[in-house]
Design a protein around this motif. Structure first.
Motif, PDB file in Angstrom:
ATOM      1  N   LYS A  92       0.620  -1.192   0.025  1.00 12.99           N
ATOM      2  CA  LYS A  92      -0.065  -0.007  -0.120  1.00 12.99           C
ATOM      3  C   LYS A  92       0.709   1.211   0.128  1.00 12.99           C
TER       4      LYS A  92
ATOM      5  N   ILE B 201       3.690   0.612   2.787  1.00 15.42           N
ATOM      6  CA  ILE B 201       3.570  -0.359   3.703  1.00 15.42           C
ATOM      7  C   ILE B 201       3.424  -1.750   3.143  1.00 15.42           C
ATOM      8  N   LYS B 202       3.834  -2.735   3.612  1.00 17.13           N
ATOM      9  CA  LYS B 202       3.515  -4.016   3.156  1.00 17.13           C
ATOM     10  C   LYS B 202       2.804  -4.988   4.411  1.00 17.13           C
ATOM     11  N   CYS B 203       1.711  -5.162   3.964  1.00 15.96           N
ATOM     12  CA  CYS B 203       0.760  -5.790   5.130  1.00 15.96           C
ATOM     13  C   CYS B 203       0.315  -6.978   4.665  1.00 15.96           C
TER      14      CYS B 203
ATOM     15  N   GLU C 120      -2.672 -10.344   5.616  1.00  9.73           N
ATOM     16  CA  GLU C 120      -3.960 -10.777   5.999  1.00  9.73           C
ATOM     17  C   GLU C 120      -4.058 -11.055   7.589  1.00  9.73           C
TER      18      GLU C 120
ATOM     19  N   ARG D 290      -0.280  -6.742  11.389  1.00  7.66           N
ATOM     20  CA  ARG D 290      -0.228  -7.263   9.853  1.00  7.66           C
ATOM     21  C   ARG D 290       0.887  -6.288   9.144  1.00  7.66           C
ATOM     22  N   ILE D 291       1.327  -5.303   9.697  1.00  6.68           N
ATOM     23  CA  ILE D 291       2.362  -4.539   8.971  1.00  6.68           C
ATOM     24  C   ILE D 291       3.823  -5.220   9.124  1.00  6.68           C
TER      25      ILE D 291
ATOM     26  N   LEU E 204      -1.786   5.153  10.297  1.00 11.17           N
ATOM     27  CA  LEU E 204      -1.593   3.733   9.716  1.00 11.17           C
ATOM     28  C   LEU E 204      -1.919   2.424  10.470  1.00 11.17           C
TER      29      LEU E 204
ATOM     30  N   GLU F  32      -5.696   1.566  10.589  1.00 15.08           N
ATOM     31  CA  GLU F  32      -6.014   1.313   9.372  1.00 15.08           C
ATOM     32  C   GLU F  32      -5.598  -0.052   8.827  1.00 15.08           C
ATOM     33  N   TYR F  33      -4.268  -0.406   8.987  1.00 15.77           N
ATOM     34  CA  TYR F  33      -3.711  -1.704   8.488  1.00 15.77           C
ATOM     35  C   TYR F  33      -3.177  -2.715   9.352  1.00 15.77           C
ATOM     36  N   ASN F  34      -3.065  -2.216  10.432  1.00 15.56           N
ATOM     37  CA  ASN F  34      -2.193  -3.112  11.391  1.00 15.56           C
ATOM     38  C   ASN F  34      -3.445  -4.336  12.161  1.00 15.56           C
TER      39      ASN F  34
END
Length: 74
Positions: free
Chosen positions: A3, A18-20, A22, A33-34, A69, A72-74
């Protein structure tokens, strides 16, 4: 998985990559997840995580962007 984007915090634009995944893992930030993250402001790296902190956020604007972040993504 990857992302990228930007966040405006006060008068600064902080760009992120960011690389996250599932699922969370022991390599993620706070076992989330990040697994990789880079934040840049004015072309300079202000935070970097690559399965561990290489450079933690040092100022309040970067910490705020990171908190958004993570939410939202972790």
């Amino acid at each position: 998985m990857w992302k990228k984007g930007s966040i405006k915090v006060q008068d600064s634009i902080i760009r992120y990559w960011i690389k996250c995944y599932e699922r969370g893992s022991k390599f993620g930030i706070n076992e989330g997840r990040i697994s990789k993250l880079m934040l840049k402001c004015d072309g300079e790296i202000v935070a970097n995580y690559d399965r561990g902190w290489d450079m933690k956020p040092a100022d309040e604007e970067t910490k705020f962007a990171l908190s958004l972040l993570l939410k939202e993504y972790n």
